[in-house]
Write an enzyme that holds these catalytic residues in place. Structure first.
Site, PDB file in Angstrom:
ATOM      1  CB  CYS A  86      -0.931  -0.100   1.151  1.00  0.00           C
ATOM      2  SG  CYS A  86      -2.247  -1.262   1.155  1.00  0.00           S
ATOM      3  CB  THR A 120      -6.672   7.964   2.619  1.00  0.00           C
ATOM      4  OG1 THR A 120      -6.705   8.930   1.593  1.00  0.00           O
ATOM      5  CG2 THR A 120      -7.197   6.554   1.760  1.00  0.00           C
ATOM      6  CG  PHE A 133     -10.985   4.117  -0.970  1.00  0.00           C
ATOM      7  CD1 PHE A 133     -11.381   3.225  -0.048  1.00  0.00           C
ATOM      8  CD2 PHE A 133     -10.902   3.967  -2.326  1.00  0.00           C
ATOM      9  CE1 PHE A 133     -12.017   1.990  -0.438  1.00  0.00           C
ATOM     10  CE2 PHE A 133     -11.539   2.620  -2.849  1.00  0.00           C
ATOM     11  CZ  PHE A 133     -11.880   1.881  -1.650  1.00  0.00           C
ATOM     12  CE1 TYR A 144      -0.912   7.731  -7.218  1.00  0.00           C
ATOM     13  CE2 TYR A 144      -2.857   7.971  -8.682  1.00  0.00           C
ATOM     14  CZ  TYR A 144      -2.272   7.423  -7.616  1.00  0.00           C
ATOM     15  OH  TYR A 144      -2.869   6.631  -6.598  1.00  0.00           O
TER      16      TYR A 144
END
Length: 259
Positions: free
Chosen positions: A84, A200, A198, A165
């Site tokens: 991750c 996060t 998400f 990315y």
């Protein structure tokens, strides 16, 4: 694969998707080592789940080797690796300032940094973990281990400014099947998750109106993903022995717009 009693390494396990996955694995009776550069958070999570923290920079061979050595001394050779660890940046490939007319291009050192962390760092951990798994006796179906990598929906529909990315995450997707084929005769499975938007720690810093707009762009359910939902899929990829060589989106059916 029966998870209880096994050992796992989770990179980026001090926060966000990695932390949720470390906690989910521990709840299944897995002994977890957390690889991260945030010692304060990593130590706290490790203490909370009865695991071990290893201060690891995934761009360094020496750091990763030391991390695996510490983890294996503490909890044994891992049969599970969840990758991750990752980061991102944003810059157009080339752009012109509306105010001054100045022309710029994406700094190559910034591009390379993202590739080194997200793509090469992931492969580094996969290769070193798989080599360790080869030393283990086979379980049912000849299985020795399971690896789960983290890409992103940006691998398939990257937005403006995400060239580095998207390239890094696209690389993670692209290497999933070849690695699974490399390791198939040794009973090591490899899968990749492509998360959407998400909730996060990185997202927590965004203004509420930005988060609301992002949530509204998700077809259903109209909210940001919860890290526990990513963790649930990662755990199932480890548990289900027929899950292999797959790249799976978890994104509420979103398809990212150009910007």
């Amino acid at each position: 694969m029966e998870l209880a009693g096994l050992s796992a390494v989770v990179t980026g396990g001090a926060s966000g998707l990695g932390e949720a996955t470390a906690r989910a694995l521990a709840a299944q009776g897995v002994k977890v080592a957390i690889f991260d550069m945030n010692a304060e958070k990593g130590e706290a999570v490790a203490a909370d789940i009865g695991g071990v923290f290893c201060n690891v920079n995934v761009t360094s061979d020496e750091s990763v080797d030391a991390g695996f050595a510490k983890a294996r001394a503490a909890i044994g050779q891992e049969r599970i690796l969840i990758n991750c660890a990752g980061t991102g940046n944003a810059a157009k490939t080339a752009s012109r300032s509306r105010e001054t007319g100045e022309i710029k291009h994406f700094p190559l050192d910034a591009f390379n940094m993202i590739i080194q962390i997200n793509l090469v760092g992931t492969f580094r951990c996969v290769a070193k973990s798989a080599a360790g798994m080869l030393t283990l006796p086979a379980l049912a179906d000849g299985e020795r281990g399971a690896i789960v990598n983290t890409a992103s929906v940006a691998a398939e529909d990257g937005q403006m400014g995400q060239a580095a990315y998207s390239a890094s995450k696209g690389g993670v997707v692209g290497m999933t099947l070849p690695i699974a084929r490399d390791l198939m005769s040794e009973g090591i499975r490899v899968n990749t998750i492509l998360p959407g938007i998400f909730n996060t720690p990185l997202m927590n810093g965004a203004p509420q109106n930005v988060k609301d707009a992002l949530a509204a762009s998700v077809p259903f359910p109209k909210r940001l993903g919860n890290p526990s939902e990513y963790a649930s899929l990662a755990v199932e990829m480890c548990r289900n022995s027929y899950f292999n060589g797959e790249d799976v989106r978890i994104d509420g059916a979103i398809r990212m717009a150009p910007r």
